[in-house]
Structure formats: C-alpha cells, structure tokens
Write an enzyme that holds these catalytic residues in place. Sequence first.
Site, PDB file in Angstrom:
ATOM      1  N   GLU A   1       0.785  -1.356  -0.260  1.00  0.00           N
ATOM      2  CA  GLU A   1      -0.107  -0.076  -0.157  1.00  0.00           C
ATOM      3  C   GLU A   1       0.931   1.321   0.141  1.00  0.00           C
ATOM      4  O   GLU A   1       1.856   1.377   0.378  1.00  0.00           O
ATOM      5  CB  GLU A   1      -0.992   0.031   1.031  1.00  0.00           C
TER       6      GLU A   1
ATOM      7  N   LYS B   1      -5.235  10.840   0.987  1.00  0.00           N
ATOM      8  CA  LYS B   1      -5.433   9.710   1.687  1.00  0.00           C
ATOM      9  C   LYS B   1      -6.759   8.824   1.198  1.00  0.00           C
ATOM     10  O   LYS B   1      -7.850   9.305   1.607  1.00  0.00           O
ATOM     11  CB  LYS B   1      -5.546   9.698   3.224  1.00  0.00           C
TER      12      LYS B   1
ATOM     13  N   VAL C   1      -5.360   0.356   3.306  1.00  0.00           N
ATOM     14  CA  VAL C   1      -5.598  -0.843   3.242  1.00  0.00           C
ATOM     15  C   VAL C   1      -7.073  -1.180   2.658  1.00  0.00           C
ATOM     16  O   VAL C   1      -6.753  -2.035   1.489  1.00  0.00           O
ATOM     17  CB  VAL C   1      -5.631  -1.646   4.547  1.00  0.00           C
TER      18      VAL C   1
ATOM     19  N   ASP D   1     -15.274   5.882  15.320  1.00  0.00           N
ATOM     20  CA  ASP D   1     -14.393   5.886  14.085  1.00  0.00           C
ATOM     21  C   ASP D   1     -14.037   4.391  13.941  1.00  0.00           C
ATOM     22  O   ASP D   1     -13.107   4.021  14.334  1.00  0.00           O
ATOM     23  CB  ASP D   1     -13.244   6.748  14.299  1.00  0.00           C
TER      24      ASP D   1
ATOM     25  N   SER E   1     -12.397   1.780  11.105  1.00  0.00           N
ATOM     26  CA  SER E   1     -11.852   2.016   9.666  1.00  0.00           C
ATOM     27  C   SER E   1     -12.528   1.161   8.388  1.00  0.00           C
ATOM     28  O   SER E   1     -13.128   0.038   8.765  1.00  0.00           O
ATOM     29  CB  SER E   1     -10.412   1.456   9.659  1.00  0.00           C
ATOM     30  N   ALA E   2     -12.746   1.614   7.548  1.00  0.00           N
ATOM     31  CA  ALA E   2     -13.373   1.025   6.307  1.00  0.00           C
ATOM     32  C   ALA E   2     -12.498  -0.405   5.788  1.00  0.00           C
ATOM     33  O   ALA E   2     -12.833  -1.027   5.072  1.00  0.00           O
ATOM     34  CB  ALA E   2     -13.095   1.945   4.815  1.00  0.00           C
ATOM     35  N   ASP E   3     -11.329  -0.422   6.589  1.00  0.00           N
ATOM     36  CA  ASP E   3     -10.366  -1.469   6.571  1.00  0.00           C
ATOM     37  C   ASP E   3     -11.065  -2.779   6.591  1.00  0.00           C
ATOM     38  O   ASP E   3     -11.088  -4.029   6.215  1.00  0.00           O
ATOM     39  CB  ASP E   3      -9.401  -1.636   7.435  1.00  0.00           C
TER      40      ASP E   3
ATOM     41  N   LYS F   1      -3.488  -1.545  14.404  1.00  0.00           N
ATOM     42  CA  LYS F   1      -2.544  -0.616  15.266  1.00  0.00           C
ATOM     43  C   LYS F   1      -2.815  -0.413  16.579  1.00  0.00           C
ATOM     44  O   LYS F   1      -3.960  -0.688  16.963  1.00  0.00           O
ATOM     45  CB  LYS F   1      -2.701   0.419  14.319  1.00  0.00           C
TER      46      LYS F   1
HETATM   47  N1  PSU Z   1       0.245   0.363   8.529  1.00  0.00           N
HETATM   48  C1  PSU Z   1       1.178   1.310   8.910  1.00  0.00           C
HETATM   49  N2  PSU Z   1       0.984   2.525   8.738  1.00  0.00           N
HETATM   50  C2  PSU Z   1       0.084   3.079   8.226  1.00  0.00           C
HETATM   51  C3  PSU Z   1      -1.038   2.273   7.777  1.00  0.00           C
HETATM   52  C4  PSU Z   1      -0.958   1.030   7.856  1.00  0.00           C
HETATM   53  O1  PSU Z   1       2.267   0.736   9.234  1.00  0.00           O
HETATM   54  O2  PSU Z   1      -0.193   4.313   8.056  1.00  0.00           O
HETATM   55  C5  PSU Z   1      -2.045   2.943   7.190  1.00  0.00           C
HETATM   56  C6  PSU Z   1      -3.104   1.907   6.430  1.00  0.00           C
HETATM   57  O3  PSU Z   1      -3.226   2.404   4.818  1.00  0.00           O
HETATM   58  C7  PSU Z   1      -4.635   1.663   7.079  1.00  0.00           C
HETATM   59  C8  PSU Z   1      -4.434   3.207   7.548  1.00  0.00           C
HETATM   60  O4  PSU Z   1      -5.553   1.306   6.158  1.00  0.00           O
HETATM   61  O5  PSU Z   1      -3.134   3.399   8.301  1.00  0.00           O
HETATM   62  C9  PSU Z   1      -5.504   3.445   8.791  1.00  0.00           C
HETATM   63  O6  PSU Z   1      -6.308   4.407   8.656  1.00  0.00           O
HETATM   64  P1  PSU Z   1      -7.758   4.641   9.222  1.00  0.00           P
HETATM   65  O7  PSU Z   1      -7.377   4.362  10.715  1.00  0.00           O
HETATM   66  O8  PSU Z   1      -7.807   6.114   8.957  1.00  0.00           O
HETATM   67  O9  PSU Z   1      -8.799   3.823   8.580  1.00  0.00           O
HETATM   68 MN    MN Z   2     -11.249   6.386  10.427  1.00  0.00          MN
END
Ligand code: PSU
Ligand code: MN
Length: 330
Positions: free
Chosen positions: A26, A87, A107, A166, A168-170, A187
């Site tokens: 990604e 993003k 992701v 919140d 994630s769409a992941d 994370k």
């Molecule tokens: N893994 C990492 N660093 C990142 C991400 C993943 O080590 O920055 C990114 C990925 O693209 C994941 C995003 O989809 O963080 C999650 O963002 P959000 O919480 O806004 O969905």
């Molecule tokens: Mn989010």
Amino acid sequence: MIEPWLTVSPEVREALASGRPVVALESTLVAHGLPWPTNLEVAREAEAAVRAAGAVPATVAVWHGVPTVGLTDDQVSELAQAKGVLKASRRDLGAAVGLKRLAATTVSATMALAHAAGVRVFATGGIGGAHRAEFGTRSAESGVQGRTSDPLPLAAGPPTLAACDDISADLTELSRTPVLVACAGAKSILDLPRTLEILETLGVPVLGYRTDEFPAFYVAAATLPVSARVESPAEAAAAFAAHVRMGGGGAVLARPCPDAAAIPAAEFHEWLCEAERDAQDARVSGPRVTPFLLKRLAELSGGRTLVANRALIVANATLAAEVAVELARS
Ligand code: PSU
Ligand code: MN
C-alpha cells in the site's frame, strides 16, 4: 481480463498472466504513515523483501486519477515527497479517479485495486480498526465539549466526531474482498478487543502466524486470541484458499513485530495517552487521526516506533511473498 480502468505495470501484468506470485503493497503508509526519508527507504525495502522471497511487488496508488497496481520506483519516490497527497480509503477511490487526484491508498482501497488486478496477497504494517473510546471522551480541562453532551458539535467549530465512532473501512473491505492481508495485527492506537469482535462479526478469519495471540502492531503485548494459528506460509495459503473457495472475503494474516524492535506495552501506553491528548487539543478527526497519532508517537518515543514500524513492514512483506509463492503453486 484486467479491468480496462485499471493500469497494471508490465512486470506485474506478465507475472499475473503466467501465474507467478505477486504481492500488493500500500501507499498510505508511504505518504501519510512515515516521515521522509524513512518512508521511501521502507517502501523500497518492502519491495526488495518481496523480490528476495520470490514474488513480484506491486505498490498501489491512484496516480493523478489513474488507479495503478505496480508503481515505478520514480513514482514511489515522488509519492514519498509530494505534498497534499489524498489519503484514499475505499469510498474515496471514485473521487480520486474522477477528479484526477494523486492519492495514496489505505488497506481498504489497496485491497479493492489489488483484487481488480487479480492479486491475492497484500502486505502492510497494521490494519485500521475501531478507535479507542477513551480518545473520544474529551476532558473538561481541554475546553472541548464531551461527545455525550455534544452530539452535534458543528457549532463549536471544526467537526469533532468522537473517535469511538471511528471504525476503519479496512474492516468492511476485509469482509468482502478476497485478499489476504499480511500485517502485524491492528494498530496499537486502536481498541483491539473491539476490532477483533468486529472482524468476527464480519466473518473475517484472523490467522496468527506462529502465534495464538493477536499482535498489537509495534507493541509487544498481546493477550487476545486469533481465530486460527498457522505454522507456515503453506498453512496460511491453505486456510485462505479454503476460505475463499467457500465464498469468504478477505483474511488477516497476523505476524508479531520482530522481537528486537517491539516496544514494551507500559512504555507505549504513556506515549499513546499523551499523543491522544495532543490530537484532541488539535481537534484532529476523521482520516487525519491515524497519521497524527503515528507521527506524535514517533516524536514521543524518540524514533523507536519508527524503527519498529519499519521492521514489521519489511517482515510482513517477506511473509506475504512466501504465502503468494505457496498460493501460486496450488
Ligand atoms: N500500517 C502502517 N502505517 C500506516 C497504515 C498501516 O504501518 O499508516 C495505514 C493503512 O493504510 C491503513 C490506515 O489502512 O493506516 C488506517 O487508517 P484509518 O485508521 O484512517 O482507517
Ligand atoms: Mn477512520
């Protein structure tokens, strides 16, 4: 066979056509997750790790409106330095294409584009998930209204959507798109029990790579169970292939952060609390939350989270390539 709206690099196209293993990588972690120049170094190391394990790397982004699987080295380098990169999660892909934006893919968006190209395995650092409720509870001292007493905070200024809403769409994309995501779990800035519960509800297998416990990204603390343990790339490939054969969507293949770089939980927790306070004071919300917290954690840890993030991304790239090799065999 490849969708006409999708650009796939010649090397990736040839590998796919001849059934050779390909691993998607990604670009959000390059454009938003890591600072320059570490971001470019990590992007290159991840690609090299995929090659060393016998697969072809395909870094994914929307290149000035063109959804692309397999960026050139010049493109990766430009993305790592460009300002104002969008993003793009799943919902943003249409706007990124229609409005011809340069967009890094998260992701969820990377899974969608990888699948459109016919790529089955993807490596990242840590998936997104449900943000912590603590983060959404605003303290009285900060002068910002708490979410429970302030359900429509628009009059107070910029949006302050509570992070506990919140998600994630992941997670949604994992439920529907048959791509295996090699990662170090979700994370550690997230509510991990809740993230795992959502994955279960969505029918997403969480395979632990030589572990029974769901890894917590760069933190060495995991007590939550995975849904199945696998001991080898071949076992991971077999479990994922069977899941997809029976109509399943995506799956998580979770590998713990390499020991030498992993961060003790107690130390991490202090940094996280401080980073969350800073995010609230700065009224950070929506897609900016994750990049903001990762950046603050890198500062507060004196760069230790960066070392760990880098190590786990490269390790995940190697593992993804080993699984892609197995899948290509079967
Ligand atoms: N893994 C990492 N660093 C990142 C991400 C993943 O080590 O920055 C990114 C990925 O693209 C994941 C995003 O989809 O963080 C999650 O963002 P959000 O919480 O806004 O969905
Ligand atoms: Mn989010």
